[in-house]
Scaffold this active site. Structure first.
Site, PDB file in Angstrom:
ATOM      1  N   GLY A  43      -4.034   3.030  -1.223  1.00 25.85           N
ATOM      2  CA  GLY A  43      -4.500   1.696  -3.053  1.00 25.85           C
ATOM      3  C   GLY A  43      -3.523   0.590  -1.944  1.00 25.85           C
ATOM      4  O   GLY A  43      -4.274   0.581  -1.148  1.00 25.85           O
ATOM      5  N   SER A 110      -3.741   5.842   4.436  1.00 26.53           N
ATOM      6  CA  SER A 110      -3.683   4.971   4.475  1.00 26.53           C
ATOM      7  C   SER A 110      -2.845   4.032   3.733  1.00 26.53           C
ATOM      8  O   SER A 110      -2.206   4.423   4.761  1.00 26.53           O
ATOM      9  CB  SER A 110      -5.520   4.665   3.510  1.00 26.53           C
ATOM     10  OG  SER A 110      -6.029   3.703   3.499  1.00 26.53           O
ATOM     11  N   TRP A 111      -3.068   3.657   2.770  1.00 26.48           N
ATOM     12  CA  TRP A 111      -1.902   2.749   2.153  1.00 26.48           C
ATOM     13  C   TRP A 111      -0.642   4.446   2.134  1.00 26.48           C
ATOM     14  O   TRP A 111       0.731   3.583   2.108  1.00 26.48           O
ATOM     15  CB  TRP A 111      -2.013   2.105   0.722  1.00 26.48           C
ATOM     16  CG  TRP A 111      -0.819   2.422  -0.186  1.00 26.48           C
ATOM     17  CD1 TRP A 111      -0.616   2.558  -1.636  1.00 26.48           C
ATOM     18  CD2 TRP A 111       0.456   1.109  -0.114  1.00 26.48           C
ATOM     19  NE1 TRP A 111       0.828   2.320  -1.922  1.00 26.48           N
ATOM     20  CE2 TRP A 111       1.516   1.779  -1.121  1.00 26.48           C
ATOM     21  CE3 TRP A 111       0.368   0.201   1.118  1.00 26.48           C
ATOM     22  CZ2 TRP A 111       2.774   0.447  -1.022  1.00 26.48           C
ATOM     23  CZ3 TRP A 111       1.803  -0.191   0.798  1.00 26.48           C
ATOM     24  CH2 TRP A 111       2.838   0.122   0.100  1.00 26.48           C
ATOM     25  N   ASP A 266     -13.102   4.070  11.823  1.00 25.65           N
ATOM     26  CA  ASP A 266     -12.566   3.845  10.532  1.00 25.65           C
ATOM     27  C   ASP A 266     -12.501   1.997  10.010  1.00 25.65           C
ATOM     28  O   ASP A 266     -12.062   1.394  10.986  1.00 25.65           O
ATOM     29  CB  ASP A 266     -10.933   4.095  10.309  1.00 25.65           C
ATOM     30  CG  ASP A 266     -10.188   3.528   8.553  1.00 25.65           C
ATOM     31  OD1 ASP A 266     -11.040   2.842   8.472  1.00 25.65           O
ATOM     32  OD2 ASP A 266      -9.320   4.362   8.887  1.00 25.65           O
ATOM     33  N   HIS A 294     -13.198   6.349   7.654  1.00 21.68           N
ATOM     34  CA  HIS A 294     -11.794   6.128   6.947  1.00 21.68           C
ATOM     35  C   HIS A 294     -11.327   7.209   5.983  1.00 21.68           C
ATOM     36  O   HIS A 294      -9.862   7.562   6.031  1.00 21.68           O
ATOM     37  CB  HIS A 294     -11.757   4.745   5.808  1.00 21.68           C
ATOM     38  CG  HIS A 294     -10.320   4.948   5.529  1.00 21.68           C
ATOM     39  ND1 HIS A 294      -9.048   4.335   6.098  1.00 21.68           N
ATOM     40  CD2 HIS A 294      -9.547   4.562   4.111  1.00 21.68           C
ATOM     41  CE1 HIS A 294      -7.982   4.236   5.374  1.00 21.68           C
ATOM     42  NE2 HIS A 294      -8.635   4.127   3.871  1.00 21.68           N
TER      43      HIS A 294
END
Length: 313
Positions: A43, A110-111, A266, A294
């Site tokens: 996120g 990711s985040w 990605d 991703h």
């Protein structure tokens, strides 16, 4: 190719109040006597779906997952107050102490990779290993690529939908334009922007687009938290000063065993960030999946992540 472990249910779920405003939801699954590992979701604002449990051998790992402030089952929903990177770093420590864990492996994509780096650089003595995927360090060049110009050249059809809530006159700074709408008291304006923002990410996350993922990201409750919290963090530059904070402090964690998994194609978090992290941290094992984007659910990334979690347990 490695495949997901069978679905499992948590053996414990709980709530932990981490501020006057926020209470986070957490769960434990797998083996209560196993090696502890904490999963940091993406996120920010994404929450932890049940299938995340399937990346970990259920007899060997004590898996801890929690929904970060404002999302998933944590409360209050989509709240931006007292919601910063450093608040989340503190939450991870509070959860570790609450569960009586001395050290744990940290898993984030990711985040979640951003937060994993921020946490481990702050508390290296509490990390026995790091498993990172889809590297994102929340620098301006990364944000410009995905939210202003760059990824738009690869997915012009999805980009057209992303632009729809924003008048032409405001498109010179899309982050600011979206932030104004995502913080608007009119829920109709807020949700229109939230759904467009979230579906844009879902449309670009996989090498081959997944309509089911786009549908999920477009659901009102998910989109509201996901888009609002992401945009809040991005407008505040991740609360990092300077923006290269994570790279500049890599010396603090170079001794920790680590694996970095990155999809070659990605688009959400382009490989340049993973490459720059790899160059700064050559001791970490670096795995490039040649036929993936991703999403952690793409076959090559799934296989590499499960191989990594098996190796660390």
């Amino acid at each position: 190719m490695r495949e997901l472990y069978p679905p499992i249910e948590p053996y414990y779920e709980g709530k932990l109040q981490v501020s006057n405003i926020h209470t986070i939801h957490f769960e434990e699954s797998g083996n209560s006597q196993g090696k502890p590992i904490v999963l940091l979701h993406g996120g920010p604002g994404g929450g932890c779906p049940p299938h995340y449990r399937q990346y970990f051998h259920p007899e060997k790992w004590r898996l801890i997952m929690f929904d970060q402030r404002g999302c998933g089952k944590s409360t209050p929903h989509a709240e931006l107050r007292e919601n910063t990177t450093w608040d989340l770093v503190n939450d991870i420590e509070k959860l570790r102490e609450h569960l009586g864990i001395e050290k744990w492996v940290v898993f984030g994509g990711s985040w979640g990779s951003t937060l994993s780096l921020a946490y481990s650089e702050t508390h290296p003595e509490r990390c026995s290993g790091l498993i990172l995927r889809g590297i994102f360090m929340l620098r301006q060049k990364e944000l410009r690529w995905f939210y202003q110009e760059g990824a738009s050249y690869i997915f012009p059809d999805a980009w057209e939908e992303y632009l729809k809530p924003i008048p032409v006159a405001e498109r010179g700074n899309l982050l600011t334009a979206y932030y104004q709408r995502l913080t608007n008291p009119d829920m109709q304006i807020r949700l229109e922007a939230a759904k467009a923002w979230s579906i844009w990410e879902a449309s670009t996350s996989r090498l081959l687009p997944d309509p089911e993922l786009m549908q999920k990201f477009g659901e009102n409750e998910f989109a509201d938290a996901f888009a609002r919290i992401e945009c809040h963090y991005f407008m505040n530059k991740g609360f990092f000063e300077p923006e290269d904070y994570l790279l500049l402090n890599i010396e603090r964690i170079r001794h920790i065993p680590a694996v970095i998994v990155q999809g070659r194609y990605d688009v959400v978090c382009p490989m340049i960030s993973a490459w720059e992290l790899h160059r700064a941290w050559p001791e970490a094992e670096f795995i490039v999946v040649p036929d993936a984007g991703h999403s952690m659910s793409e076959a090559g990334i799934t296989s590499a992540l499960i191989a990594a979690t098996d190796k660390f347990c």
